[in-house]
Scaffold this active site. Structure first.
Site, PDB file in Angstrom:
ATOM      1  N   GLU A 188      -2.008  -5.312  -3.618  1.00  0.00           N
ATOM      2  CA  GLU A 188      -1.010  -4.564  -2.856  1.00  0.00           C
ATOM      3  C   GLU A 188       0.090  -5.480  -2.345  1.00  0.00           C
ATOM      4  O   GLU A 188       1.271  -5.096  -2.315  1.00  0.00           O
ATOM      5  CB  GLU A 188      -1.693  -3.826  -1.710  1.00  0.00           C
ATOM      6  CG  GLU A 188      -2.585  -2.685  -2.189  1.00  0.00           C
ATOM      7  CD  GLU A 188      -3.409  -2.050  -1.100  1.00  0.00           C
ATOM      8  OE1 GLU A 188      -3.867  -0.911  -1.295  1.00  0.00           O
ATOM      9  OE2 GLU A 188      -3.616  -2.697  -0.047  1.00  0.00           O
ATOM     10  N   ASP A 192       0.831  -1.197   0.000  1.00  0.00           N
ATOM     11  CA  ASP A 192       0.000   0.000   0.000  1.00  0.00           C
ATOM     12  C   ASP A 192       0.871   1.253   0.000  1.00  0.00           C
ATOM     13  O   ASP A 192       0.574   2.230  -0.709  1.00  0.00           O
ATOM     14  CB  ASP A 192      -0.906  -0.024   1.235  1.00  0.00           C
ATOM     15  CG  ASP A 192      -1.725   1.239   1.378  1.00  0.00           C
ATOM     16  OD1 ASP A 192      -2.609   1.458   0.541  1.00  0.00           O
ATOM     17  OD2 ASP A 192      -1.483   2.010   2.330  1.00  0.00           O
TER      18      ASP A 192
END
Length: 231
Positions: free
Chosen positions: A124, A52
């Site tokens: 992610e 992320d």
């Protein structure tokens, strides 16, 4: 997951991204949902945390470079549209990530391979695996390849999707959308809200975000995209 399966997944992802994705333990971890984890087999949540942040940096750079004259107030909504979980899930789906995931039986039977939250986390985590295995340049190249035209399309993202959706409805003599909280999950310090944006004719779009406001904005943007696609 067998070594042959992992190698096949790595080859498919390498071809899609134009970047070598190693058939490594980290890739195996990135493709492992918490429902299929064990002491000997870690899930992808730690990698998701790192991915992320890597994604955020790369997209920040891309938006900053792509729109040199835009002030911060116009960069932020474009950035948010590109890194939100739903966008990550869309990218994951375009890469065929769902069928590659290792899921627990109940999660698999419950449609986990198509759930935005599952796909978004896996995307992610994959970014983190590429970053750790091959470095920042490889991760940046993979992200830019995977996000593709979405970065240019972000130029059309509204700063306030709720206002834009309300204006769309008013221009057609319709009632403005309503927003309904469908669910709240996660711990108190990191909640995830699921919000539905609904028109009076039953047209609906949903979105997830860490706050009600962000989820409403994301749902409004999805609803607006749906409405405008109909003409």
């Amino acid at each position: 997951m067998t070594s042959r399966e992992l190698t096949a997944h790595a080859a498919a992802l390498s071809a899609s991204l134009g970047v070598e994705v190693l058939a490594s333990d980290r890739l195996d971890e990135a493709l492992t949902h918490p429902s299929a984890s064990s002491r000997a087999r870690p899930d992808n949540q730690r990698l998701e945390f790192l991915g992320d942040r890597v994604l955020g940096l790369v997209i920040s750079e891309a938006v900053f470079d792509r729109f040199p004259d835009a002030p911060e107030g116009r960069l932020a909504p474009r950035f948010n549209a590109l890194v939100r979980k739903e966008t990550c899930a869309e990218v994951a789906e375009s890469l065929g990530l769902g069928p590659m995931l290792r899921l627990g039986r109940s999660e698999a039977l419950g449609g986990g391979r198509k759930r935005p939250a599952v796909l978004g986390d896996a995307m992610e985590a994959l970014i983190a695996a590429i970053y750790l295995d091959s470095g920042m340049d490889a991760a940046r190249a993979a992200i830019l390849a995977a996000w593709g035209g979405r970065i240019d399309a972000a130029a059309r993202t509204r700063a306030d999707a709720k206002t834009a959706a309300q204006e769309w409805a008013q221009a057609r003599g319709l009632a403005p959308p309503t927003y309904v909280e469908l669910a709240r999950s996660g711990p108190d310090h990191a909640p995830v809200f699921t919000i539905a944006a609904r028109m009076e004719d039953g047209t609906e779009a949903t979105a997830e975000a860490p706050s009600k406001r962000a989820a409403q904005q994301a749902a409004a943007q999805s609803l607006l995209n749906l409405l405008e696609s109909r003409g």
